[in-house]
Design a protein around this motif. Sequence first.
Motif, PDB file in Angstrom:
ATOM      1  N   ALA A 187      -0.924 -69.391  57.370  1.00  0.00           N
ATOM      2  CA  ALA A 187       0.643 -69.330  56.695  1.00  0.00           C
ATOM      3  C   ALA A 187       0.479 -69.201  54.636  1.00  0.00           C
ATOM      4  CB  ALA A 187       1.480 -69.678  56.845  1.00  0.00           C
ATOM      5  N   GLY A 188      -0.254 -70.751  55.208  1.00  0.00           N
ATOM      6  CA  GLY A 188      -0.440 -70.880  53.188  1.00  0.00           C
ATOM      7  C   GLY A 188      -0.994 -69.859  52.391  1.00  0.00           C
ATOM      8  N   LEU A 189      -2.193 -69.292  53.305  1.00  0.00           N
ATOM      9  CA  LEU A 189      -2.850 -67.883  53.167  1.00  0.00           C
ATOM     10  C   LEU A 189      -2.156 -66.757  52.480  1.00  0.00           C
ATOM     11  CD1 LEU A 189      -6.233 -68.170  54.252  1.00  0.00           C
ATOM     12  CD2 LEU A 189      -5.385 -68.984  51.541  1.00  0.00           C
ATOM     13  N   GLN A 190      -1.594 -66.570  53.182  1.00  0.00           N
ATOM     14  CA  GLN A 190      -0.519 -64.891  53.471  1.00  0.00           C
ATOM     15  C   GLN A 190       0.325 -65.310  52.888  1.00  0.00           C
ATOM     16  OE1 GLN A 190       0.033 -63.913  57.395  1.00  0.00           O
ATOM     17  NE2 GLN A 190       1.394 -62.255  56.242  1.00  0.00           N
ATOM     18  N   GLU A 191       0.966 -66.568  52.211  1.00  0.00           N
ATOM     19  CA  GLU A 191       1.801 -67.004  51.553  1.00  0.00           C
ATOM     20  C   GLU A 191       1.218 -66.445  49.739  1.00  0.00           C
ATOM     21  OE1 GLU A 191       4.181 -70.511  49.337  1.00  0.00           O
ATOM     22  OE2 GLU A 191       3.443 -70.855  51.551  1.00  0.00           O
ATOM     23  N   ALA A 215      -7.840 -54.743  53.874  1.00  0.00           N
ATOM     24  CA  ALA A 215      -6.754 -54.369  52.938  1.00  0.00           C
ATOM     25  C   ALA A 215      -5.394 -55.489  54.110  1.00  0.00           C
ATOM     26  CB  ALA A 215      -6.420 -53.188  52.991  1.00  0.00           C
ATOM     27  N   GLY A 216      -4.572 -55.433  53.146  1.00  0.00           N
ATOM     28  CA  GLY A 216      -2.953 -55.895  53.804  1.00  0.00           C
ATOM     29  C   GLY A 216      -3.355 -58.083  54.061  1.00  0.00           C
ATOM     30  N   ALA A 217      -2.487 -58.699  53.049  1.00  0.00           N
ATOM     31  CA  ALA A 217      -1.735 -59.776  52.827  1.00  0.00           C
ATOM     32  C   ALA A 217      -2.436 -59.911  54.809  1.00  0.00           C
ATOM     33  CB  ALA A 217      -0.778 -60.234  52.869  1.00  0.00           C
TER      34      ALA A 217
END
Length: 307
Positions: A187-191, A215-217
């Motif tokens: 979650a921290g990375l995706q943010e 590709a893609g968060a």
Amino acid sequence: MSKVDEFEELRPLLFSIAYRILGSVGEAEDAVHEAWLRYDASPTRPTSVKAFLSTTVTRIAIDVLRLARVRREEYVGPWLPEPLLADPYADPARAAELADSVSMAALLLLERLSPLERAVFVLREVFGFGFDEVADAVGRSEAACRQLAVRARRHMRDGRPRFEAERKERDELAARFFDALSEGDIAGLQELLAADVTMVGDGGGKTPQLARAVAGAAQVARLLAAVVPMMARIDVTFEPHEVNGQPGAVFRDQAGRVLNTLVLDIAEGRVQAIRSVLNPDKLGHLGPVADAWAVHHALKRARRPGD
């Protein structure tokens, strides 16, 4: 001042010119060495040593780039420039141009230019050479060089993001990214990732397919959060380090040998791209190089239940 002293004083500039034209540390060093050989063999002392050597190394680099482009068309997988941890040339008056022009993103944009456009852009826009000096260096008229510069500037401008991060904002975001990376925090990375972020690895066909493009968060965050903590289990470590003037890291195996470099392209408050160089041929200038296949097999063993 002796020839050797004059040359050594200019070596950082010559390397920085050649590297930006070629995107290769090894080829840039070879171009600088060849420039020295030609200067040393010259029976007369040029009026301007800087002009002579800059012209010489530029022409050598243009010739090398023309040959390299054929090899790059046959390159296995995505091609990335060789990572540069520290630019040897510094000029406070052109600090912004120098830092921007050595980034992975800028070097990849420069790849789209013709060899002449690239050389003109580097000499004029990055190092501030006059058009008369640029014309002498590339063997074209001043008018032709002005046209080449206009085209090159347009291509470079059109390929850059609209809003680039300020250095402080960029470094703070990078620190948060590497903290989340260490913790395997999806979650921290995706943010911190742009929705359309891409992660690309350059293995040159010589490393495992950890180098595939993603590709893609969500996809990038999941992969990073799964792989990096697992690498820590087999004593692979990473140290945040500026790479090509941008936030990045150097990964090392348990013996301290270089496994890969990673660099972040940050703009508009998010990580837009993550680029990793794994090709061992592109890492030797950083120190002893790890066996990526051995690390890959160790990772597979670490994933087995009960291991």
